[in-house]
Design an enzyme around this catalytic site. Structure first.
Site, PDB file in Angstrom:
ATOM      1  N   ASP A  13       0.858  -1.186   0.000  1.00 39.29           N
ATOM      2  CA  ASP A  13       0.000   0.000   0.000  1.00 39.29           C
ATOM      3  C   ASP A  13       0.897   1.241   0.000  1.00 39.29           C
ATOM      4  O   ASP A  13       2.102   1.148   0.251  1.00 39.29           O
ATOM      5  CB  ASP A  13      -0.872  -0.003   1.269  1.00 39.29           C
ATOM      6  N   SER A  14       0.299   2.393  -0.223  1.00 41.87           N
ATOM      7  CA  SER A  14       1.049   3.644  -0.171  1.00 41.87           C
ATOM      8  C   SER A  14       1.562   3.926   1.247  1.00 41.87           C
ATOM      9  O   SER A  14       2.494   4.697   1.420  1.00 41.87           O
ATOM     10  CB  SER A  14       0.137   4.791  -0.595  1.00 41.87           C
ATOM     11  N   CYS A  76      -4.204  -1.224  -2.171  1.00 42.73           N
ATOM     12  CA  CYS A  76      -4.365   0.229  -2.275  1.00 42.73           C
ATOM     13  C   CYS A  76      -5.186   0.476  -3.532  1.00 42.73           C
ATOM     14  O   CYS A  76      -4.830  -0.014  -4.610  1.00 42.73           O
ATOM     15  CB  CYS A  76      -2.985   0.874  -2.399  1.00 42.73           C
ATOM     16  N   GLU A 157      -6.342   9.310   9.191  1.00 38.55           N
ATOM     17  CA  GLU A 157      -4.960   9.133   9.666  1.00 38.55           C
ATOM     18  C   GLU A 157      -4.654   9.987  10.877  1.00 38.55           C
ATOM     19  O   GLU A 157      -3.896   9.597  11.752  1.00 38.55           O
ATOM     20  CB  GLU A 157      -3.984   9.508   8.553  1.00 38.55           C
ATOM     21  N   CYS A 189     -11.291   3.009  -0.839  1.00 35.05           N
ATOM     22  CA  CYS A 189     -10.008   3.454  -0.275  1.00 35.05           C
ATOM     23  C   CYS A 189      -9.766   2.627   0.979  1.00 35.05           C
ATOM     24  O   CYS A 189     -10.709   2.361   1.751  1.00 35.05           O
ATOM     25  CB  CYS A 189     -10.093   4.943   0.064  1.00 35.05           C
ATOM     26  N   HIS A 191      -8.613   3.257   3.738  1.00 35.73           N
ATOM     27  CA  HIS A 191      -8.870   3.880   5.039  1.00 35.73           C
ATOM     28  C   HIS A 191     -10.335   3.813   5.460  1.00 35.73           C
ATOM     29  O   HIS A 191     -10.648   3.944   6.628  1.00 35.73           O
ATOM     30  CB  HIS A 191      -8.485   5.371   4.990  1.00 35.73           C
TER      31      HIS A 191
HETATM   32  N1  DGL Z   1      -4.240   3.659   0.234  1.00 32.91           N
HETATM   33  C1  DGL Z   1      -4.800   4.680  -0.593  1.00 32.91           C
HETATM   34  C2  DGL Z   1      -5.977   4.141  -1.391  1.00 32.91           C
HETATM   35  O1  DGL Z   1      -6.531   3.125  -1.104  1.00 32.91           O
HETATM   36  C3  DGL Z   1      -5.262   5.871   0.210  1.00 32.91           C
HETATM   37  C4  DGL Z   1      -4.150   6.709   0.751  1.00 32.91           C
HETATM   38  C5  DGL Z   1      -3.331   7.392  -0.319  1.00 32.91           C
HETATM   39  O2  DGL Z   1      -3.813   8.336  -0.976  1.00 32.91           O
HETATM   40  O3  DGL Z   1      -2.202   6.982  -0.464  1.00 32.91           O
HETATM   41  O4  DGL Z   1      -6.370   4.757  -2.351  1.00 32.91           O
END
Ligand code: DGL
Length: 271
Positions: A13-14, A76, A157, A189, A191
């Protein structure tokens, strides 16, 4: 090289948000070793260009292949939208590659044909049009309504997801005309599972909320089972959580997304 059942599952993931997916994978597949990679040096991906996300994703896929992962799960939405095809071609026969979008699209085909479905996610995920393309290709009469909701990930976050201010932000996004009269909403997403309850309350339970983390973990479990690639308990090794940049704050935030605090190990992508 043959893919081995006792090899680990790689998840990336990012940053740390993808731990919501890792957590579900552990729930469904407790005997598997996971190697998680959070690209904390380059987050957020949500407002990066497609080219940048592709470059990071290939580099991370390399790390996970070096760790002999049998399956790489792009946990992600932004990276799934920007880089899945490229990572899949790059990894080729060395590992199986999963993203967080296809299992959701399959779920929609089964459960919401001929309905109006909403999607919320980062600018990258919504702007890429990947959900729309895949849903249109189903020819299932699903009408997709998308809305970029870029404030939600940083809000979560920062730990503001259970405050009144977050209820107002959620309500203000969800009342946009773009999302009116939907029967289901894709939480596009990593999150968003953390604000599922607020979203549920907003719709008073009348809209099916699709949490990709559950759907994806179940499809990875089914896939490994079908291909006889499930690890045996005896071979399970300790999970590892790698990050391209380390801060104490990242480590503390793991509690939020994984349910318990975990130890992060610094692993720079470029030296
Ligand atoms: N993990 C990213 C997503 O699912 C969200 C956070 C980001 O923008 O890096 O899109």
């Amino acid at each position: 090289m043959a893919i081995k059942a006792q090899a680990p599952i790689g998840i990336f993931d990012s940053g740390i948000g993808g731990l919501t997916v890792a957590r579900e994978v552990k729930k469904w597949l407790p005997d598997e070793q996971i190697i998680y990679f959070g690209d904390t040096a380059h987050l957020p991906y949500g407002d990066k260009s497609t080219a940048a996300i592709q470059a990071y994703s290939i580099k991370i896929a390399d790390v996970l292949i070096q760790q002999n992962c049998k399956l790489i799960l792009i946990a992600c939405n932004s990276a799934s939208a920007a880089a899945y095809d490229l990572v899949k071609a790059y990894v080729a026969s060395k590992a199986h590659v999963f993203n967080v979008i296809d299992p959701v699209v399959n779920y929609l085909r089964e459960n919401h044909p001929s309905q109006k479905v909403g999607l919320i996610g980062t600018k990258q995920t919504v702007g890429s049009g990947v959900y729309l393309q895949k849903i249109n290709a189903l020819n299932a009469g699903i009408q997709l309504k998308s809305l970029a909701t870029p404030l939600l990930a940083p809000m979560i976050e920062e730990g503001f997801h259970l405050e009144n201010i977050s209820n107002e932000i959620v309500a203000s996004y969800l009342s946009q005309p773009a999302l009116s009269d939907i029967q289901a909403l894709v939480l596009g997403c990593t999150h968003y599972p953390l604000i599922k309850k607020q979203i549920m309350d907003f719709y008073k339970g009348a809209v099916d909320l699709i949490d990709a983390s559950e759907t994806v973990a179940q499809s990875v479990a089914a896939f490994l089972g079908y291909h006889q690639l499930l690890a045996k308990k005896a071979t399970a090794k300790e999970d590892r959580f790698l990050v391209s940049d380390y801060t104490v704050s990242f480590e503390e935030t793991t509690k939020l997304f994984f349910g318990k605090q975990i130890r992060l190990q610094k692993y720079p992508l470029w030296e």
